[in-house]
Scaffold this motif. Structure first.
Motif, PDB file in Angstrom:
ATOM      1  N   ASN A  15     -20.108 -46.951 -24.874  1.00  0.00           N
ATOM      2  CA  ASN A  15     -20.602 -45.965 -25.838  1.00  0.00           C
ATOM      3  C   ASN A  15     -22.124 -45.989 -25.899  1.00  0.00           C
ATOM      4  O   ASN A  15     -22.778 -44.942 -25.951  1.00  0.00           O
ATOM      5  N   GLU A  19     -25.479 -42.023 -23.346  1.00  0.00           N
ATOM      6  CA  GLU A  19     -26.616 -41.117 -23.339  1.00  0.00           C
ATOM      7  C   GLU A  19     -27.428 -41.223 -22.056  1.00  0.00           C
ATOM      8  O   GLU A  19     -27.939 -40.221 -21.535  1.00  0.00           O
ATOM      9  N   GLU A  82     -17.672 -41.748 -26.742  1.00  0.00           N
ATOM     10  CA  GLU A  82     -18.930 -41.050 -26.459  1.00  0.00           C
ATOM     11  C   GLU A  82     -18.951 -40.558 -25.010  1.00  0.00           C
ATOM     12  O   GLU A  82     -19.468 -39.475 -24.717  1.00  0.00           O
ATOM     13  N   GLN A  85     -16.696 -37.445 -24.783  1.00  0.00           N
ATOM     14  CA  GLN A  85     -17.338 -36.240 -25.310  1.00  0.00           C
ATOM     15  C   GLN A  85     -18.361 -35.691 -24.330  1.00  0.00           C
ATOM     16  O   GLN A  85     -18.472 -34.464 -24.161  1.00  0.00           O
TER      17      GLN A  85
END
Length: 248
Positions: A15, A19, A82, A85
């Motif tokens: 997670n 990013e 995460e 998604q």
């Protein structure tokens, strides 16, 4: 650490990486030559378009997207919400169909004999119980003819000393040039992961054959970097990655 705690640590680890995941060499695809190399590889081993594929540990959907672009029917599963998604957003922005679900690679939320191919990249090394996972992947494969494709590298205790030294100094270089600490949260967790403690792909092959797979192993040479600086930071991976194709 109990297994439930270890799985939670793994979930948090990925997670936290969601990013920046696509920007990392070996995770995202960063050049047309790298993309062409993946397409060439998959053209030879995936079979005709329309094949049903389960991408286990699908992450942000990098390989899933490539396989969908090639015309395959893709489903992705990942422990980290995460990551899931990010994959869903990526497919939505590219207007491509796929299903991504949150799930455990060692306890898949799918019926038996659902998929033609199960594929994963850089996942097996992070499993808490690899033999259990392999059994699950076998369970969801169609029989006969189902295939398991494992893409990973031998980065456990058996790594040659020169590679270990190069990797150590490459991490310092990454810290200095990218302002990113590659040691954070890694070493303690890695010592608890079974496939980081053994020689690979030999251990993978042993488990797969015990489960009744016919196994083929090949070296994998997909470019991970560009330029001299990229080579200094990531060239220690060269020649250590492998491809396993296991058939039922």
């Amino acid at each position: 650490m109990k297994q439930a705690e270890l799985k939670e640590a793994i979930r948090l680890r990925w997670n936290n990486r969601a990013e920046s995941f696509d920007s990392s060499p070996g995770h995202g695809i960063h050049s047309q030559s790298e993309k062409a190399a993946w397409i060439s590889l998959f053209t030879g081993i995936m079979g005709p378009s329309g094949t049903s594929v389960l991408d286990v540990g699908s992450g942000t959907g990098v390989l899933s997207l490539l396989l969908a672009e090639m015309g395959h029917k893709v489903t992705g599963v990942d422990l980290a919400e995460e990551m899931v998604q990010k994959a869903r957003d990526k497919f939505k922005s590219n207007n491509l169909p796929a299903e991504f679900v949150i799930g455990d690679a060692e306890n898949l939320p799918f019926r038996k004999q659902t998929f033609d191919i199960v594929i994963n990249r850089h996942v097996v090394w992070s499993l808490t119980d690899p033999e259990k996972a392999f059994r699950e992947w076998k369970r969801v494969l169609k029989k006969p003819g189902g295939r398991l494709i494992i893409i990973d590298g031998n980065w456990g205790r058996d790594v040659p000393t020169v590679r270990r030294i190069w990797r150590f100094f490459s991490r310092i270089l990454i810290l200095l040039t990218e302002f990113n600490n590659p040691w954070v949260g890694n070493q303690k967790l890695d010592r608890l992961l079974p496939m980081k403690q053994v020689k690979r792909p030999e251990t993978d092959v042993e488990i797969l054959k015990k489960l009744g797979f016919a196994v083929r192993v090949e070296p994998l040479n997909i470019p991970r970097w560009s330029g001299f600086l990229g080579y200094l930071k990531h060239g220690h991976h060269a020649g250590m990655d492998f491809l396993i194709v296991a058939s039922l």
